[in-house]
Design an enzyme around this catalytic site. Structure first.
Site, PDB file in Angstrom:
ATOM      1  N   LYS A 247       1.100 -11.042   4.587  1.00 41.45           N
ATOM      2  CA  LYS A 247       0.452  -9.771   4.242  1.00 41.45           C
ATOM      3  C   LYS A 247      -0.944  -9.780   4.825  1.00 41.45           C
ATOM      4  CE  LYS A 247       1.434  -6.098   1.695  1.00 41.45           C
ATOM      5  NZ  LYS A 247       2.748  -5.555   1.308  1.00 41.45           N
TER       6      LYS A 247
ATOM      7  N   ASP B 111       1.139  -0.416   4.578  1.00 42.71           N
ATOM      8  CA  ASP B 111       1.079  -0.537   3.126  1.00 42.71           C
ATOM      9  C   ASP B 111       0.089   0.564   2.706  1.00 42.71           C
ATOM     10  OD1 ASP B 111       2.003  -2.660   0.908  1.00 42.71           O
ATOM     11  OD2 ASP B 111      -0.037  -2.114   0.409  1.00 42.71           O
TER      12      ASP B 111
HETATM   13  N1  GLU Z   1       4.175  -3.061   2.657  1.00 42.85           N
HETATM   14  C1  GLU Z   1       5.587  -2.971   2.385  1.00 42.85           C
HETATM   15  C2  GLU Z   1       5.928  -3.934   1.262  1.00 42.85           C
HETATM   16  O1  GLU Z   1       5.161  -4.080   0.329  1.00 42.85           O
HETATM   17  C3  GLU Z   1       6.440  -3.110   3.629  1.00 42.85           C
HETATM   18  C4  GLU Z   1       6.212  -4.312   4.473  1.00 42.85           C
HETATM   19  C5  GLU Z   1       6.983  -4.287   5.801  1.00 42.85           C
HETATM   20  O2  GLU Z   1       7.718  -3.352   6.078  1.00 42.85           O
HETATM   21  O3  GLU Z   1       6.798  -5.254   6.540  1.00 42.85           O
HETATM   22  O4  GLU Z   1       6.981  -4.521   1.213  1.00 42.85           O
END
Ligand code: GLU
Length: 449
Positions: free
Chosen positions: A130, A170
């Site tokens: 992340k 996100d």
């Molecule tokens: N931010 C999204 C999550 O919390 C998607 C992450 C992604 O698609 O890599 O899962």
């Protein structure tokens, strides 16, 4: 916190607290997983010998960098950028980027840690990571957003790659930002590497249903929870907090499945609309105008706006918190329970506090954690990577059918694992144990690295 830390994992938790001071959201996310793992360690002595849990709690790599940029008036700003590459046992690091003033290392680590297990539950070959920045996009012009994204990518690009680390969106990062990030990556590397980012525009490598996937997925997950109890969305009152990407498409799918969403919110307050949220108007206000939810109430007779306050005061059968972490506390959980709410399904990441989760458990409210219920977004990112790798493009119907299957599978896996480990109906335990074992087996197979 929602329960006692079992003695078996107390020392591991103490070490996490000691090594990561002040990172309260990270502590919370780790603790919730550890509370589920005592039963696993009883059955797998090799995880204790090889310190598998401790290794999974320690990110493989943490990158923190300076992001300087200039606003439209020429003023210089310095933000902080993060990418936590948490675990690559199952595939390249995968997870979104969040641009929000609340972002700090502890927030990114909590999100990255959850992402490991979430991604494992999808059954797709993706590790966990992340990133993001404390940059606040609110009120910024398009040109400012672009300059910020370019500066951010000018450092981050060296850590990415379709086989290394694949970011997505996100909170605060959508198709526009992914476009600017992709453009800068391409410019610096001189490679059209579609698979390095997901959530791309549909005209240049993006996948159908990716935009809708997290919200749709949460609704499919809720449907699966109801289905095993012989129930459905038909005629149910639903409250969805937030009005971002997850909330908007969660509302859309709930309506298609027969439920009625009567309230949604943003940071300024919430709207109640007894006729059901008008999705076209909501999209117009929030997606196209980037406006406030109060504007929705002004333009719709059946809607009223409540400034501040708690959206969880609105009676409902199903609650889908889809705004942000720790938005639903123990008091709000008690109100939901008293008002007869039966299902709480996390659309956001960790929106329910530990005391809320405890209150739901005690009141017999069925609860689905985000790492299972909101996995549809990242699962569809993996489908986007698959389409990029094969230079293919699937139809909306095919992609949505894949998403629906994946969500039903995740639910079944969590449900069955909870039974197998002696806690029927406990989807928190089911998600943590099923996700953990899949990652732990791969970690184990790769040796001491
Ligand atoms: N931010 C999204 C999550 O919390 C998607 C992450 C992604 O698609 O890599 O899962």
């Amino acid at each position: 916190m929602s329960g006692e830390v079992p003695a078996r994992v107390q020392a591991i938790y103490d070490e996490v607290l000691h090594r990561n001071p002040g990172e309260t959201e990270f502590h919370q996310a780790v603790r919730e997983v550890l509370e589920s793992l005592a039963v696993v360690l009883d059955r797998h002595s090799e995880y204790t010998e090889m310190k598998t849990v401790q290794r999974i709690c320690e990110p493989e790599r943490q990158i923190i960098f300076r992001v300087p940029w200039q606003d439209d008036r020429g003023e210089v700003w310095i933000n902080r950028g993060f990418r936590v590459e948490f675990n690559s046992a199952l595939g390249p690091y995968k997870g979104g980027l969040r641009f929000h003033p609340s972002v700090n290392l502890g927030i990114v680590k909590f999100l990255g840690f959850e992402q490991i297990f979430k991604n494992a539950l999808t059954g797709m070959p993706i590790g966990g990571g992340k990133g993001g920045s404390d940059f606040d996009p609110k009120g910024r012009s398009d040109a400012e957003i672009m300059r910020f994204c370019q500066s951010f990518m000018t450092e981050l690009y060296r850590h990415l790659g379709e086989y290394t680390d694949v970011p997505a969106g996100d909170i605060g990062v959508g198709a526009r930002e992914i476009g600017y990030l992709f453009g800068q990556y391409k410019r610096i590397t001189n490679r059209y590497e579609s698979g390095v980012l997901t959530g791309k525009g549909l005209g240049w490598g993006g996948a159908l249903v990716r935009t809708e996937a997290t919200g749709y997925g949460a609704a499919f997950f809720a449907e699966a929870m109801m289905d095993v109890r012989g129930e459905s969305f038909d005629g149910r009152r639903v409250v969805v907090s937030g009005s971002g990407n997850v909330a908007v498409y969660g509302i859309e799918k709930v309506h298609q499945l027969g439920g009625t969403v009567v309230a949604c919110s943003d940071s300024g307050g919430y709207v109640v609309d007894e006729k059901g949220i008008d999705l076209d108007l909501l999209k117009q206000v929030k997606e196209f105008e980037r406006g406030r939810i109060s504007d929705y109430a002004e333009r719709r007779d059946s809607a009223s706006f409540v400034a501040g306050g708690s959206i969880w005061d609105v009676p409902c059968d199903v609650a889908i918190p889809s705004a942000t972490q720790n938005e639903l506390d123990g008091d709000a959980a008690a109100v939901l329970g008293r008002n007869g709410c039966r299902y709480v399904v996390e659309g956001a990441n960790m929106p329910a506090t530990p005391s809320a989760v405890k209150a739901f458990r005690e009141a017999g409210v069925l609860f689905a954690p985000g790492k299972a219920a909101n996995a549809g977004g990242v699962a569809t990112s993996a489908l986007e990577m698959q389409q990029n790798a094969s230079r293919d493009r699937w139809t909306f119907e095919h992609s949505e059918a894949r998403l629906a299957d994946i969500m039903r599978d995740i639910h079944a896996r969590c449900h069955e694992t909870a039974e197998e480990y002696g806690s029927p109906g406990d989807l928190v335990l089911g998600a943590n144990v099923a996700g953990f074992i899949q990652v732990a087996e791969a970690v184990h197979a790769h040796g001491l690295i």
